[in-house]
Scaffold this active site. Structure first.
Site, PDB file in Angstrom:
ATOM      1  N   MET C   1       4.291  -3.270  -6.740  1.00 35.06           N
ATOM      2  CA  MET C   1       3.256  -3.254  -7.762  1.00 35.06           C
ATOM      3  C   MET C   1       2.951  -4.682  -8.161  1.00 35.06           C
ATOM      4  SD  MET C   1       1.979  -3.122 -10.961  1.00 35.06           S
ATOM      5  CE  MET C   1       2.336  -4.523 -11.983  1.00 35.06           C
ATOM      6  N   PRO C   2       1.752  -5.190  -8.167  1.00 36.35           N
ATOM      7  CA  PRO C   2       0.544  -4.464  -7.763  1.00 36.35           C
ATOM      8  C   PRO C   2       0.477  -4.249  -6.251  1.00 36.35           C
ATOM      9  CG  PRO C   2       0.022  -6.762  -8.128  1.00 36.35           C
ATOM     10  CD  PRO C   2       1.459  -6.595  -8.515  1.00 36.35           C
ATOM     11  N   LEU C   3      -0.437  -3.354  -5.848  1.00 43.96           N
ATOM     12  CA  LEU C   3      -0.759  -3.204  -4.430  1.00 43.96           C
ATOM     13  C   LEU C   3      -2.161  -3.763  -4.219  1.00 43.96           C
ATOM     14  CD1 LEU C   3      -0.106  -2.189  -1.588  1.00 43.96           C
ATOM     15  CD2 LEU C   3      -1.095   0.014  -2.253  1.00 43.96           C
ATOM     16  N   PHE C  38       2.905  -7.165  -2.674  1.00 43.51           N
ATOM     17  CA  PHE C  38       2.658  -6.038  -1.759  1.00 43.51           C
ATOM     18  C   PHE C  38       1.186  -6.068  -1.385  1.00 43.51           C
ATOM     19  CE2 PHE C  38       6.253  -5.001  -4.436  1.00 43.51           C
ATOM     20  CZ  PHE C  38       7.214  -4.700  -3.482  1.00 43.51           C
ATOM     21  N   SER C  69      -4.708  -2.418  -7.062  1.00 37.51           N
ATOM     22  CA  SER C  69      -4.162  -1.352  -7.909  1.00 37.51           C
ATOM     23  C   SER C  69      -3.036  -1.946  -8.735  1.00 37.51           C
ATOM     24  CB  SER C  69      -3.608  -0.207  -7.050  1.00 37.51           C
ATOM     25  OG  SER C  69      -4.636   0.410  -6.320  1.00 37.51           O
TER      26      SER C  69
END
Lengths: 132, 132, 132
Positions: C1-3, C38, C69
């Site tokens: 997280m985040p992606l 990520f 995201s």
């Protein structure tokens, strides 16, 4: 904004026309400006696109997936009109209604930068097509 | 619905089995019907999938990314059960728990058309697996 | 997280450096830990990345799409700082500000599993960079 992902089989030879059609449907149904077009196409081997052949009574053979991110706030009737219009526009392009899958993800005005590291929608204060 | 994106290395030779496993975990843990299966696989050169090797104490070598869009409303305990079940099902397929990354994005019943330009979930009024 | 999904032209030969830059901007502007990285890169034929050449006064030729995201809750000023910082960091890498498109999708702490089938952020109770 919106950002539209279209994932479809590499065996379809008219991906550009399908992308044109999806955009036209957004313009026709929910008031997206003709120049507000941002799309990512990904062409896949058929085996990478998996869809149940009959869930909810639809007969699927070769699904085109359309995943739309857009500012939230459109009422349900506009969303329904959008799905119907995409199906209408894509049918003459060889995308059977049964093979059309659409989903929406909503976010806010602060969640977009369409260039130059600016958050343009904050300055606009709204986006076309939203109820006021 | 749900729509599941699985991004994984092209060096894995069992992408279809991994996709089967992710779907089985959704069925087992949060009540998705077996026929409610929609998945987009994308196979990448290893260099395109970037993950920190040790963030939060996990030892990552070859991450499988699972990004799930679904109707909102599942309680936290069901989400936790889903992550655990995906890990269980994929372990025998050579996906180490350390290499499993999952994230959810929720939307509403009006945000899905699974064919024919209709918004089927509005007619259903709910989706399986949601608390009532 | 985040992606972070980065979709860009296969004609760009520095995708890894662009990915590095996007991550650095997240660290610099909204307090993402350096190890919380990520990213999914997808390199496309130029025709698959469609962007209006001039919507909202930007001059686009070769857009890099960045779709992030992340857990919701960052205030607007941090989002604005993020967009500006991505543009600053990518400019020396040949990504003109005009060609940078960024959008955010927010979710919750329960919506992430970064390994081992656990929901690590629930245990943390927050994520770095959120106002407390």
């Amino acid at each position: 904004m919106p950002l539209v992902r279209i994932d479809l089989s590499a065996e379809r030879d008219n991906a550009q026309a399908i992308a044109d059609g999806v955009h036209q449907a957004l313009v026709d149904s929910i008031g997206i400006p003709a120049t507000d077009r941002f799309q990512i196409l990904t062409r896949h081997p058929a085996a990478e696109l998996i869809a149940d052949p009959s869930y909810l009574g639809v007969q699927r053979h070769d699904v085109v997936f359309v995943q739309i991110s857009l500012v939230g706030g459109r009422p349900t009737d506009l969303k329904v009109a959008l799905y119907r219009r995409i199906a209408e526009v894509l049918a003459p392009l060889g995308v059977r209604g049964d093979d059309l899958f659409v989903t929406l993800t909503e976010n806010g005005l602060a969640d977009w930068s369409v260039g130059n590291g600016e958050a343009q929608l904050l300055g606009l204060g709204t986006v076309p097509g939203l109820p006021t």
